[in-house]
Design an enzyme around this catalytic site. Structure first.
Site: not given
Ligand code: IPM
Ligand code: MG
Length: 368
Positions: A142, A192, A225, A249, A253
């Site tokens: 990032y 990884k 993975d 990240d 999710d």
């Molecule tokens: C998260 C989001 C952020 C990230 C974006 C909005 C910059 O997806 O907080 O997970 O990628 O970190």
């Molecule tokens: Mg995210």
């Protein structure tokens, strides 16, 4: 003693709506639990760009550095897609994380019993799930340099750099081990190392920190993975997962959806302790700004409300009050109240954003 200060940054899309419900909860604590905060509000993301021409004004950044905790809604929207990269709403959030040095991002994935049927996985696989992903938040791909889009010969090349120092790995590993000691004492580290040198170093440093300071905690390693695969196959094998910024990240999710809805999950981003002993901290829901449903009363305020519960626990040492709020959320879900994102085939009582907030406050009243 002065009240602790809370900077609220509702942001874009559904951010202001869900934050409105959090304000009700904050007011409830002030009125009923002798827990008052000095609340101030400011702009981040697209709304800050509209006003100041950038996604986070310097004055707002300074306020965030001073606050005892920051509570953020969400940022982003399609109207900002055309902006050059450094003006995009997301850059406001990334600047907060980087300049406050919030290196440890705690993302719990907890499945509420009332929602076990709602997961895309079988109830026996997700029922009672309670895992914590610790995502490194201020480094890695990032932020690594060099980055950019360059012309090389007659074509363009997109460049990002995955870079981790030993100390960056060690400090987030410590956060994960410390958390594990207060939970089920297990950490799984994901990288990884089979293809990335930064992954090799990650594994070495986590192993060293473990041996030197945390040998009482059970440590395992997994390629990220395979970790994704194991998270969907049998998520209850995990307690704390520690991983880098980009894998974290994605894996968070994935883990979030195991619990039924992204609209349920809070997060805490913590840095080093300030002079008053509290960690630098920003709390935000894992979900985004959902511009498609903004302003329609459809958003689920629970992730943002639970983010305030994390603030009570991690910034203000009010674990019992955090548990009270979490129980109130659990109780409304058990009553069958469902915002649009939680409406599955098994039905429930559809409620709006504000009705969900009101119901949670009513359960808080019941708890007295
Ligand atoms: C998260 C989001 C952020 C990230 C974006 C909005 C910059 O997806 O907080 O997970 O990628 O970190
Ligand atoms: Mg995210």
């Amino acid at each position: 003693m002065a009240n602790p200060s809370l900077l609220i940054l509702p942001g874009d899309g559904i951010g202001p709506e869900v934050m409105g419900e959090v304000r009700k909860v904050i007011d409830w604590y002030g009125a009923n639990r002798d827990l008052s905060f000095d609340v101030s509000e400011d702009l981040v993301g697209g709304c800050a760009y509209d006003k100041h021409g950038k996604p986070l004004a310097d004055e707002t950044m300074a306020k965030a550095q001073e606050a005892d905790a920051v509570l953020l809604g969400a940022v982003g929207g399609p109207q900002y897609d055309v902006l050059e990269f450094k003006l995009k709403p997301e850059q406001g959030l990334l600047r907060l994380r980087k300049e406050m040095d919030l290196y440890a991002n705690l993302r719990p994935a907890q499945c509420f019993d009332a929602l076990a049927d709602f997961s895309s996985l079988k109830p026996e696989i997700v029922g009672g799930l309670d895992i914590m992903i610790v995502r490194e938040l201020t480094s890695g791909v990032y932020f690594g340099e060099p980055r950019g889009i360059e012309k090389v010969g007659n074509e363009r090349v997109g460049i990002n750099t995955q870079r981790y120092t030993e100390s960056e790995i060690a400090r987030v590993a410590r956060s994960a081990f410390e958390l594990a000691r207060r939970r089920n004492n297990k950490v799984c580290s994901m990288e990884k190392a089979n293809v990335m040198e930064s992954g090799v170093l990650w594994r070495e440093v986590v192993t060293e920190v473990h041996a030197a300071e945390y040998s009482d905690v059970e440590l395992s390693h997994m390629y990220a993975d395979a970790g994704a695969m194991q998270l969907t196959r049998w998520p209850k094998q995990f307690d704390v997962i520690v991983t880098d910024n980009l894998f974290g990240d994605m894996l968070s999710d994935l883990a979030a959806m195991l619990t039924g809805s992204l609209g349920m999950l809070p997060s805490a981003s913590l840095g080093a302790p300030m002079a008053n002993g509290r960690p630098k901290a920003l709390y935000e829901p894992v979900h985004g700004s959902a511009p498609d449903i903004a302003g329609q009363g459809k958003a689920n305020p629970i992730a943002c409300i639970l983010s305030f519960a994390m603030a009570l626990r991690y910034s203000f040492d009010q674990g019992d009050e955090a548990a009270r709020l979490e129980a109130a959320v659990e109780a409304v879900l058990a009553d069958g109240l469902r915002t649009a994102d939680l409406m599955g085939p098994e039905g429930g009582t559809p409620v709006s954003t504000t009705a969900m907030g009101d119901a949670i406050v009513a359960k808080l009243n019941d708890s007295l």
